[in-house]
Design a protein around this motif. Structure first.
Motif, PDB file in Angstrom:
ATOM      1  N   THR A  30       0.842  -1.197   0.000  1.00 16.91           N
ATOM      2  CA  THR A  30       0.000   0.000   0.000  1.00 16.91           C
ATOM      3  C   THR A  30       0.879   1.250   0.000  1.00 16.91           C
ATOM      4  OG1 THR A  30      -0.124   0.293   2.404  1.00 16.91           O
ATOM      5  CG2 THR A  30      -1.645  -1.297   1.397  1.00 16.91           C
ATOM      6  N   ASN A  31       0.214   2.406  -0.023  1.00 18.17           N
ATOM      7  CA  ASN A  31       0.969   3.662  -0.014  1.00 18.17           C
ATOM      8  C   ASN A  31       1.353   4.137   1.384  1.00 18.17           C
ATOM      9  OD1 ASN A  31      -1.402   4.810   1.070  1.00 18.17           O
ATOM     10  ND2 ASN A  31      -2.110   5.550  -0.919  1.00 18.17           N
ATOM     11  N   TRP A  32       0.913   3.417   2.428  1.00 23.12           N
ATOM     12  CA  TRP A  32       1.215   3.706   3.830  1.00 23.12           C
ATOM     13  C   TRP A  32       0.547   4.975   4.360  1.00 23.12           C
ATOM     14  CZ3 TRP A  32       7.039   2.500   5.249  1.00 23.12           C
ATOM     15  CH2 TRP A  32       7.270   1.113   5.087  1.00 23.12           C
ATOM     16  N   ASP A  35      -1.117   5.049   7.750  1.00 24.70           N
ATOM     17  CA  ASP A  35      -0.360   5.259   8.986  1.00 24.70           C
ATOM     18  C   ASP A  35      -0.311   6.731   9.401  1.00 24.70           C
ATOM     19  OD1 ASP A  35       0.140   2.573   9.191  1.00 24.70           O
ATOM     20  OD2 ASP A  35       2.134   2.658   8.296  1.00 24.70           O
ATOM     21  N   GLY A 219       2.586   1.953  -4.338  1.00 21.89           N
ATOM     22  CA  GLY A 219       1.247   1.809  -3.775  1.00 21.89           C
ATOM     23  C   GLY A 219       0.144   1.925  -4.798  1.00 21.89           C
ATOM     24  N   SER A 241       6.968  -5.335  -3.820  1.00 18.95           N
ATOM     25  CA  SER A 241       7.253  -4.478  -2.669  1.00 18.95           C
ATOM     26  C   SER A 241       8.491  -3.606  -2.878  1.00 18.95           C
ATOM     27  CB  SER A 241       7.454  -5.344  -1.414  1.00 18.95           C
ATOM     28  OG  SER A 241       6.282  -6.056  -1.114  1.00 18.95           O
ATOM     29  N   SER A 245       7.236   3.467  -0.162  1.00 17.45           N
ATOM     30  CA  SER A 245       5.816   3.811  -0.160  1.00 17.45           C
ATOM     31  C   SER A 245       5.646   5.310  -0.401  1.00 17.45           C
ATOM     32  CB  SER A 245       5.180   3.432   1.170  1.00 17.45           C
ATOM     33  OG  SER A 245       5.603   4.318   2.193  1.00 17.45           O
ATOM     34  N   ALA A 248       6.162   7.404   2.707  1.00 18.35           N
ATOM     35  CA  ALA A 248       7.559   7.474   3.142  1.00 18.35           C
ATOM     36  C   ALA A 248       8.373   8.412   2.255  1.00 18.35           C
ATOM     37  CB  ALA A 248       8.176   6.078   3.152  1.00 18.35           C
ATOM     38  N   ARG A 341       4.220   1.344  10.373  1.00 19.21           N
ATOM     39  CA  ARG A 341       5.400   1.134   9.534  1.00 19.21           C
ATOM     40  C   ARG A 341       6.025   2.448   9.096  1.00 19.21           C
ATOM     41  NH1 ARG A 341       2.099  -2.134   5.240  1.00 19.21           N
ATOM     42  NH2 ARG A 341       0.733  -0.419   5.888  1.00 19.21           N
ATOM     43  N   LEU A 342       5.177   3.449   8.802  1.00 21.52           N
ATOM     44  CA  LEU A 342       5.705   4.733   8.352  1.00 21.52           C
ATOM     45  C   LEU A 342       6.543   5.386   9.431  1.00 21.52           C
ATOM     46  CD1 LEU A 342       5.884   6.989   6.278  1.00 21.52           C
ATOM     47  CD2 LEU A 342       3.685   7.847   7.102  1.00 21.52           C
ATOM     48  N   TRP A 345       9.857   3.564   9.732  1.00 22.05           N
ATOM     49  CA  TRP A 345      10.723   3.913   8.600  1.00 22.05           C
ATOM     50  C   TRP A 345      11.378   5.273   8.832  1.00 22.05           C
ATOM     51  CZ3 TRP A 345      11.871   1.800   3.617  1.00 22.05           C
ATOM     52  CH2 TRP A 345      12.510   2.680   2.756  1.00 22.05           C
TER      53      TRP A 345
END
Length: 363
Positions: A30-32, A35, A219, A241, A245, A248, A341-342, A345
């Motif tokens: 996904t594009n994150w 988050d 994403g 993957s 993202s 990010a 996750r963002l 990162w």
């Protein structure tokens, strides 16, 4: 030989359109932006009529942050697509970027598939597009072909590596970018196409003199998968993957060079929430391509795209109100919280101060 090359280029462009329609968005990553949480304002102290969605990109004032992002040109099928997209851009006051204009320059018989955009939308903001390493003369010709006010230079190394006829030598592309920036006479945008731009390369692009960076994160449409589709194979999950993202890369570029260049969020931007979160993170505009192309393929495609854009505008307007923001500048003074996750990162990449400032800013 030139006709053969032109025919192969047209075939490739037609295959790209077919692949984007069939594959849809990245099925793994996904594009994150999920988050990112905006902090709501339950007492906004503003009238709905005060809210404006206008923004500025490279000195141009836009009534909407949405850009119909680079899609196509250079093949017969592209003519009708670009004609319809130009009408939609005119109707809704959107900027529109074209696909790579090199085909229109090198194969004049397909130039009409680009020129139609300016014919349909004579006063709109049009963005021409060329590939990394393109010489200044070709870039200028692509710009002139549509009377564009801005130029994208797209960086698509991963796509080239997976493309059966793709480039394998990427030396000298930055020198060409500097030459293009110096000679175009219009603002130049450095753009990725789905794998994102890290802070380190954002600094390099800014040092080359670009006026904006389109992050093109992971994403949305995955051009590695598109090239695999053209070979008749399904892309392995680990390659799905590959890259950064959208959230990010957007955060990295904004925190690194957002005070020097405008930043465009693209890569899986699909909803008003995606747009508003991107603008809250520091984007000046957002690019959308894949869903527009797929909607355009439906019966009554122009109406379907118009309805989609109208719904985005309505929801964006409401979200600005619900964050207590009259404008995007106001929104960027409101807090937003990054988790998951963002956050991991960005902490690993040394962006703790960016995260802290984002979560605690206030009007």
């Amino acid at each position: 030989m030139q006709n053969i090359v032109g025919d192969l280029r047209q075939q490739r462009k037609a295959e790209h359109i077919a692949a984007v329609r069939e594959l849809g968005d990245n099925i793994v990553a996904t594009n994150w932006l999920e988050d990112v949480d905006l902090v709501p304002c339950c007492a906004p102290e503003l009238a709905v009529a005060e809210v404006s969605m206008s923004t500025t990109l490279c000195g141009y004032r836009l009534t909407s942050p949405i850009i119909i992002n680079a899609m196509t040109g250079g093949a017969e099928i592209a003519y009708d697509i670009n004609r319809k997209l130009a009408r939609i851009a005119k109707k809704h006051g959107l900027a529109m970027a074209l696909g790579s204009g090199t085909a229109g320059v090198r194969t004049p018989e397909v130039a009409y598939t680009y020129a139609i955009v300016r014919e349909e939308n004579p006063d709109g903001l049009v963005i021409a597009n060329v590939g990394m390493g393109t010489d200044a003369a070709t870039a200028k010709a692509a710009l002139d072909l549509v009377g564009a006010q801005l130029l994208q230079v797209h960086w698509n190394v991963a796509q080239e590596m997976f493309m059966r006829e793709g480039d394998r030598d990427f030396r000298g592309a930055l020198d060409r970018l500097r030459e293009v920036v110096a000679s175009m006479g219009v603002p130049v945008i450095a753009k990725e196409v789905g794998q994102g731009i890290a802070a380190e390369q954002a600094r390099v692009f800014a040092d080359c003199g670009v006026r904006a960076i389109d992050v093109g994160g992971r994403g949305g449409t995955n051009f590695i998968a598109v090239e695999a589709w053209r070979k008749g194979i399904q892309l392995a999950e680990n390659w799905q993957s590959w890259g950064m993202s959208t959230a990010a890369t957007l955060a990295e570029v904004v925190s690194e060079v957002g005070n020097r260049v405008d930043v465009i969020a693209s890569g899986g931007i699909r909803t008003a929430e995606d747009i508003v979160k991107s603008m809250a993170l520091g984007a000046s505009a957002v690019g959308i391509a894949g869903p527009i192309l797929r909607l355009l393929h439906e019966p009554n495609g122009e109406d379907a795209v118009s309805s989609y854009i109208e719904a985005l505008h309505a929801d964006m307007h409401m979200m600005l109100v619900l964050t207590g923001s009259k404008s995007w500048a106001d929104l960027r003074k409101r807090p937003a919280v990054v988790t998951g996750r963002l956050r991991a990162w960005l902490e690993a990449r040394g962006k703790q101060s960016f995260l802290d400032a984002l979560a605690n800013r206030s009007k």
